[in-house]
Design an enzyme around this catalytic site. Structure first.
Site, short mmCIF file in Angstrom:
data_model
loop_
_atom_site.label_atom_id
_atom_site.label_comp_id
_atom_site.label_asym_id
_atom_site.label_seq_id
_atom_site.Cartn_x
_atom_site.Cartn_y
_atom_site.Cartn_z
N HIS B 82 0.94 -1.12 0.15
CA HIS B 82 0.05 0.09 0.01
C HIS B 82 0.69 1.14 0.10
O HIS B 82 1.87 1.44 0.90
CB HIS B 82 -0.94 0.10 1.19
CG HIS B 82 -1.87 1.27 1.24
ND1 HIS B 82 -2.91 1.32 0.38
CD2 HIS B 82 -1.50 2.55 1.91
CE1 HIS B 82 -3.46 2.48 0.84
NE2 HIS B 82 -2.75 3.20 1.59
N ASP B 161 -15.93 2.94 5.40
CA ASP B 161 -14.65 3.58 4.74
C ASP B 161 -15.14 4.64 3.65
O ASP B 161 -14.49 5.94 3.67
CB ASP B 161 -13.36 2.93 4.37
CG ASP B 161 -12.49 4.04 4.12
OD1 ASP B 161 -11.83 4.55 5.10
OD2 ASP B 161 -11.83 3.92 3.02
N ARG B 168 -14.32 12.98 5.44
CA ARG B 168 -13.17 13.45 5.61
C ARG B 168 -12.45 14.27 4.64
O ARG B 168 -11.86 15.61 5.03
CB ARG B 168 -12.13 12.33 5.90
CG ARG B 168 -12.40 11.43 7.43
CD ARG B 168 -11.54 10.38 7.50
NE ARG B 168 -9.97 10.72 7.26
CZ ARG B 168 -9.42 9.99 7.05
NH1 ARG B 168 -9.32 8.60 6.55
NH2 ARG B 168 -8.21 10.16 7.11
N SER B 183 -8.53 3.58 8.05
CA SER B 183 -9.12 3.75 6.82
C SER B 183 -8.26 2.59 5.94
O SER B 183 -8.76 1.81 5.18
CB SER B 183 -9.01 5.02 6.16
OG SER B 183 -9.11 5.21 4.93
N LYS B 187 -9.70 -1.26 5.03
CA LYS B 187 -9.79 -1.77 3.91
C LYS B 187 -9.01 -3.20 3.50
O LYS B 187 -9.33 -4.03 2.71
CB LYS B 187 -9.54 -0.79 2.67
CG LYS B 187 -10.63 0.21 2.45
CD LYS B 187 -10.12 1.20 1.63
CE LYS B 187 -9.18 2.25 2.14
NZ LYS B 187 -8.71 3.44 1.39
#
Lengths: 443, 443
Positions: B82, B161, B168, B183, B187
């Site tokens: 990620h 999310d 947000r 978040s 996920k």
């Protein structure tokens, strides 16, 4: 225009400028800003605060978000009194006609109760027939003729505050000094009185629990009012226990009438005299505080204040009866006495607990849409700290719903359980803040 | 159930319990909580933070707000990579097939770009015909067969999310460690890989500008992942200047293909090898970091990674052409060279400025609804700090809109104005955090 840059600036601790604050209030008023950005911004202000200049700008923008009333053509000075809200607080009903008979016009805009804090409009509407929706022209005529009118805030005065307050109420952003100041003064500036006395309630039945926090709020109110050239005094009054002996709309009107008639509980009378005297002094109708207090006390004792209240009620369509017939107020369908389970001293009951008990009884609202029972309430029979005998009647609980009256009476019996020792009663006026600064005590 | 008590508790600095956090996420997912309360709560979390226990509970609730994928029936270990987002970051396109050919399955869910940060889905869709909407069954089949699939996050994975992130984004509550952690990991837990390598970008083109803040976020990510028994390493990589020489969707695909073919800029290759090697190590496909790096480099050099990428593109309906024909990617209608106004050293351009320039050019989105031009982008011709002669070509700006290409080229010429002295280039890997703790440098 997006609110995001202003949210980020305030979040990082930077002061906002006039353009940013104006754009915010405009977007609140015209509906172009979404609720979620407004509430994030309000929470940011809760945490970061606002400096004096920002608070003044926000207050001005709220005041100018709708119509602004101008009373400069009246032949008398104008003044107003604002309470931050308490339990058993019926002072407006006494103070407004009292100041009016002493030469000060009081263009008072009142609200409804929410939570355990009562609202002047709800109390007045316990009087049969009384209307509190007056248009600006009728409001002006009545203030000109009688020096006093009791009306609800019209839709076109400080409309930004209505949306902001509704959001603050459900997002945990009530307790913010700049938001409180801009809400109170924004509305008062729109309503137009030249001077303002604030009754800042302090204690477990007020949203300010201690004097230190209340003092900071009082200073912010006075300084912000000064930026608009409005003389403003703050009287910090105790709200640990209910004010007076009556809680609930009808019962409080009856108590206010008793005080207007020169009787009634000493606390309600004394604080009414204090607030009215300060209004006279600020408005220039009396240069000396002692003389103003004496004049106010006399107007209660000689019946002038009561007579003026009667004229105001008449003018607004209300019908009052004889004192012996409960002033013509609607009678409760159910009454239940609360008696002392044992001998001892009557404790000063927690105003917050009594207030919520009254809400459960039907005297107040949990939500803005709820209705109220004008007959619901609690009348105490004795003063806090007094010695009571076993079986003696301590209070009466009243209302239209038998089951609720029963439940409230049970709750009240627990709250009023006599104690072995008397608790010392705190003074009613804790401190004051005026052009001479902050001083403890009722001086 | 009202969120107000939780807002007030967090506002006063109290930790929330599992019931409160579950109720919040449930109300976000089923739509029963209004946006304005959610956004006030998010801002409260921004200011008050969350402790490790609260962060774990929030992450679990977000992960379990929808479907949770389970890859335990695969014959290989799973891992994911990620990135927190940067400019010119095409690493996923290289790393996923690279890890896949080395025995690790990569069930990668990707997003679209917003603001100056690119998105893997946008990049992939520059390949003619390529589909990124696969249902769970097709996703599972492809990961099983090829070890890798590039798909968008489906509606039913971590739906809480989606709503939280959208709020947000418009309420100034992106930069909150517990919200970022819940978040990202919410996920990833829903997508189901057993281990995770995080490429945490640090610098002026990342949302974490400095290593100290990034380190705190990295620790929170690793500790929270550990609570779910997911091995997690964090590689802190520099994002002061764009990564590699290409910025924009089509140009970045071309650069990724060059790296997959064993060529391309050293920075992109080195970081790809580093991330893939760490995925192998965490997933247990290689016990030794050096061996893993060597295996990854070999799979780039011998064509296996490129071949696997081609199979993945084929499987998802995409059509790639010959390298000499620009891989069959759509050609830009307009191109404009940026040349050096004077001799000097090429500065390392601010990644944020280059990113916004690319957005203006049409390569990215200002708002989620915007479309993107797959041909829009910037290709640099030289490396940062290199000595260039006056008139030499420094970069090419491309895209379908002539006026935008022209404007971007003018902006880029200012950014790339040669300097008298070379600036020292920072190392690409600034630090790492794994089971041995936090260490500076690329060790």
């Amino acid at each position: 225009m997006s609110l995001l840059p202003s949210i980020l600036a305030k979040r990082e601790g930077r002061a906002l400028d006039e353009t940013q604050i104006r754009a915010f209030v405009t977007g609140v008023t015209d509906g172009s800003l979404p609720d979620y950005q407004i509430s994030a911004f309000l929470m940011t202000i809760f945490f970061r605060g606002m400096d004096r200049g920002e608070t003044v700008m926000l207050t001005r923008a709220v005041a100018e978000s709708g119509a602004v009333l101008d009373w400069s053509d009246l032949d008398r000075p104008t003044a107003d009194k604002h309470s931050t809200g308490g339990v058993g607080d019926k002072l407006s009903l006494v103070v407004a006609p009292l100041a009016a008979v002493l030469g000060v016009a009081v263009p008072m805009l009142s609200g409804r109760g929410l939570g355990f804090t009562g609202g002047t409009l709800d109390k007045l509407e316990a009087i049969p027939g009384l209307r509190t929706r007056l248009d600006h022209a009728a409001f002006r005529r009545q203030v000109s003729a009688l020096g006093c009118a009791f009306v609800g805030q019209s839709e076109d005065l400080a409309p930004a505050d209505r949306r902001l307050y509704a959001l603050r109420d459900v997002t945990g952003t009530i307790e913010s000094t700049p938001l409180i100041v801009s809400s109170i003064l924004g509305k008062k500036l729109a309503a137009g009185p030249r001077s303002l006395v604030i009754d800042l309630k302090v204690g477990r039945g007020a949203f300010m629990p201690d004097l230190a926090a209340a003092k900071a709020l009082g200073r912010a109110l006075r300084e912000t009012a000064a930026a608009f050239d409005r003389p403003c005094s703050v009287i910090f009054s105790a709200m640990d226990a209910p004010l007076g002996r009556a809680v609930g709309n009808g019962p409080e009107v009856a108590e206010a009438l008793a005080v207007l008639a020169g009787r009634g509980p000493a606390g309600v009378r004394d604080l009414s005299v204090e607030l009215a005297a300060e209004m006279l002094r600020l408005a220039g109708a009396s240069s000396d505080r002692e003389a103003a207090r004496a004049a106010a006390a006399a107007a209660l004792d000689d019946g002038r204040a009561l007579a003026r209240f009667g004229e105001v009620v008449d003018a607004q369509g209300g019908r009052l009866g004889e004192p012996a017939a409960g002033w013509g107020l609607p009678a409760p369908a159910h009454r239940r006495a609360v008696t002392a389970a044992a001998a001892g001293h009557l404790p000063a009951p927690d105003a917050g607990r009594v207030g919520w008990l009254a809400v459960e009884l039907g005297a107040g609202r949990r939500m803005a849409e709820d209705g109220v029972d004008p007959t619901a309430g609690i009348v105490f029979r004795r003063d806090w700290g007094e010695r009571v005998a076993a079986g003696e009647e301590l209070a009466v609980v009243e209302g239209c719903d038998a089951a609720r009256v029963e439940r409230a009476a049970e709750g009240l019996a627990r709250i009023l359980a006599p104690r072995p020792e008397p608790e010392p009663a705190p003074p009613l006026v804790l401190a004051r803040l005026d052009e001479h600064g902050f001083r403890l005590g009722p001086v």
